[in-house]
Motif scaffolding. Structure first.
Motif, short mmCIF file in Angstrom:
data_model
loop_
_atom_site.label_atom_id
_atom_site.label_comp_id
_atom_site.label_asym_id
_atom_site.label_seq_id
_atom_site.Cartn_x
_atom_site.Cartn_y
_atom_site.Cartn_z
N ASN A 63 0.81 -1.22 0.00
CA ASN A 63 0.00 0.00 0.00
C ASN A 63 0.84 1.26 0.00
O ASN A 63 0.31 2.37 0.11
N GLU A 88 -6.71 -2.21 12.43
CA GLU A 88 -6.64 -2.61 11.03
C GLU A 88 -5.25 -2.38 10.44
O GLU A 88 -4.81 -3.11 9.56
N LYS A 89 -4.55 -1.37 10.92
CA LYS A 89 -3.22 -1.07 10.38
C LYS A 89 -2.22 -2.15 10.78
O LYS A 89 -1.41 -2.60 9.96
N HIS A 91 -3.02 -5.27 11.65
CA HIS A 91 -3.43 -6.50 10.97
C HIS A 91 -2.96 -6.50 9.52
O HIS A 91 -2.52 -7.53 9.00
N TYR A 92 -3.03 -5.34 8.88
CA TYR A 92 -2.57 -5.25 7.49
C TYR A 92 -1.09 -5.58 7.39
O TYR A 92 -0.67 -6.37 6.52
N ARG A 95 -0.37 -9.27 8.03
CA ARG A 95 -0.86 -10.08 6.91
C ARG A 95 0.08 -9.96 5.70
O ARG A 95 0.38 -10.94 5.02
N TYR A 96 0.55 -8.74 5.45
CA TYR A 96 1.46 -8.51 4.33
C TYR A 96 2.73 -9.34 4.49
O TYR A 96 3.15 -10.05 3.55
N ASP A 179 -4.64 -15.21 6.66
CA ASP A 179 -5.55 -14.22 7.23
C ASP A 179 -5.84 -14.49 8.71
O ASP A 179 -5.83 -13.58 9.53
#
Length: 435
Positions: A63, A88-89, A91-92, A95-96, A179
């Motif tokens: 991103n 969410e940040k 988790h992103y 996950r990445y 995930d």
């Protein structure tokens, strides 16, 4: 954790399963070094610009954001300097990096898997260090220098020595898919942040007073946890890449207690109580939201602005066991107790979990037999009110089995009603996996 990332990575490698060590054996030293990549990347833009593109390959995510050096707020700014972390940040980012490591292990690419594994480990380690997860500007005001010796708390916490040999916990499987593993790892880290906050005052007092044993005890706990999570991150990547998920782990992950998950604490228009009122939930109206802003986590008296976990309290603040009464039957377990009006919010991805099962009601020790509305709310879905019901102290319990929409990301447990002398209880909340 400047100066310690490589040591933590080296110890995490030693805790891996023999087959996993074998895969990375020839790159063991490189793996430890790669745990420093995100720091080297930031420094390269000023100190060695010609190296920045190399490090950027591993430290700038898809991103366009740089790998986090601690929790990030909703605008991807470091929460170290003040704002509320956005789950969410984190988790992103996890996950990445999990996806990258799994991909390159599956391709038998040692070099690339090591570089992404080290960079991802840096994120985990920074998000597990007291100096990186607490508002550092607030820290300066809690412990001002005022002409005395300047104590740089962040740097001291970053570099406090670790007893590596004492870190022995074997890695654990974090999930069955990228995930699921990234989400559950992120929730573990966010829950740890709350516990770290409780350690900050004694930790800083110990640093100022020169009580090294006290400081070492606290820092060892969190450094050991960071190493364990690093090894677990790598171990999980190997298991997922091999596509050999142990059969026993399905029972472990199919049902997850919501009590183990951190509560969202953000101020956000998504939690505007006028939306609840419009849906028929009788929250109190608020003419001046600047004085009582929309909150992801709130509770009225006798609770101190937010729900309590695994116990209730009476009007005098004395603890009570967390129980509900259904006729002649007393129900016990884990869960949350809150005031007459409350919001308790969590990050819950609906593409991983398909159902919430929970029992709700009024605590039997509540003074008055007032009616309250209990509701389950998802601010991400078209139909936000997922379920609701009414009861009183003497009216029994409500048993919810509520389907979660796939688009769900934020789940709230709402209570409205009562007179300030009652406690609402959410007992044994369990998420049911879709996997």
């Amino acid at each position: 954790m400047s100066g310690l990332h490589d040591k933590m990575g080296a110890r995490a490698f030693q805790l891996l399963k023999p087959g996993e060590q074998k895969f990375w054996k020839d790159a063991e030293a490189e793996l430890a070094h790669c745990c420093d990549y995100p720091d080297l990347h930031l420094g390269s833009q000023w100190e060695a610009p010609e190296k920045e593109p190399f490090y950027a390959r591993y430290c700038v995510m898809a991103n366009g954001r740089v790998a986090p050096h601690g929790p990030q707020d909703k605008d991807w700014r470091g929460a170290t300097f003040g704002d509320v972390p956005d789950p969410e940040k984190l988790h992103y980012a996890l996950r990445y990096y999990m996806e990258k490591v799994v991909h390159f292990i599956a391709k038998q690419d040692v070099t690339e898997s090591v570089r992404f594994a080290g960079s991802g480990a840096h994120v985990i380690q920074d998000c597990s260090n007291p100096g990186h997860v607490f508002n550092n500007l607030l820290l300066n005001r809690l412990f001002p220098a005022n002409g005395k010796k300047l104590v740089f708390m962040h740097r001291i916490m970053d570099s406090w020595p670790i007893d590596l040999a004492a870190v022995k916990a074997p890695p654990e499987l974090l999930g069955r898919t990228v995930d699921e593993a990234a989400y559950l790892l992120g929730e573990k880290i966010l829950a740890n942040m709350d516990k770290i906050t409780a350690d900050m005052i004694p930790l800083c007092q110990g640093i100022i007073a020169g009580h090294d044993r006290k400081v070492s005890r606290i820092m060892q706990k969190w450094n050991a946890r960071a190493i364990h999570l690093t090894a677990s991150f790598w171990h999980t990547a190997f298991v997922i890449a091999s596509n050999r998920i142990p059969s026993w782990c399905h029972d472990r992950f199919n049902e997850i207690s919501l009590v183990k998950h951190p509560v969202i604490t953000a101020y956000d228009e998504r939690f505007d109580r006028l939306k609840y009122i419009a849906a028929g939930i009788p929250f109190y109206k608020n003419l001046y939201p600047e004085g009582d802003p929309p909150r992801a986590n709130m509770s009225t008296n006798p609770y101190p602005f937010e729900a309590s976990v695994n116990c209730a309290y009476d009007a005098n603040g004395d603890p009570l066991p967390l129980v509900l009464r259904d006729g002649e039957t007393e129900l016990t377990g884990n869960g949350f107790a809150a005031g007459a009006y409350s919001v308790i919010s969590f990050t819950v991805p609906g593409d991983i979990y398909g159902e919430l099962e929970v029992t709700a009601g009024i605590h039997p020790a509540s003074v008055n037999n007032c009616e309250a509305v209990f509701a389950i709310w998802c601010c991400d879905s078209d139909v936000q009110l997922l379920a609701s019901g009414k009861t009183t102290r003497d009216g029994g319990v409500i048993r919810f089995k509520t389907a979660l929409p796939p688009e769900c990301r934020t789940l709230s447990l709402l209570t409205a009603g009562g007179d300030g002398k009652s406690s609402s209880v959410w007992l044994n909340p369990v998420l049911k996996s879709k996997l």
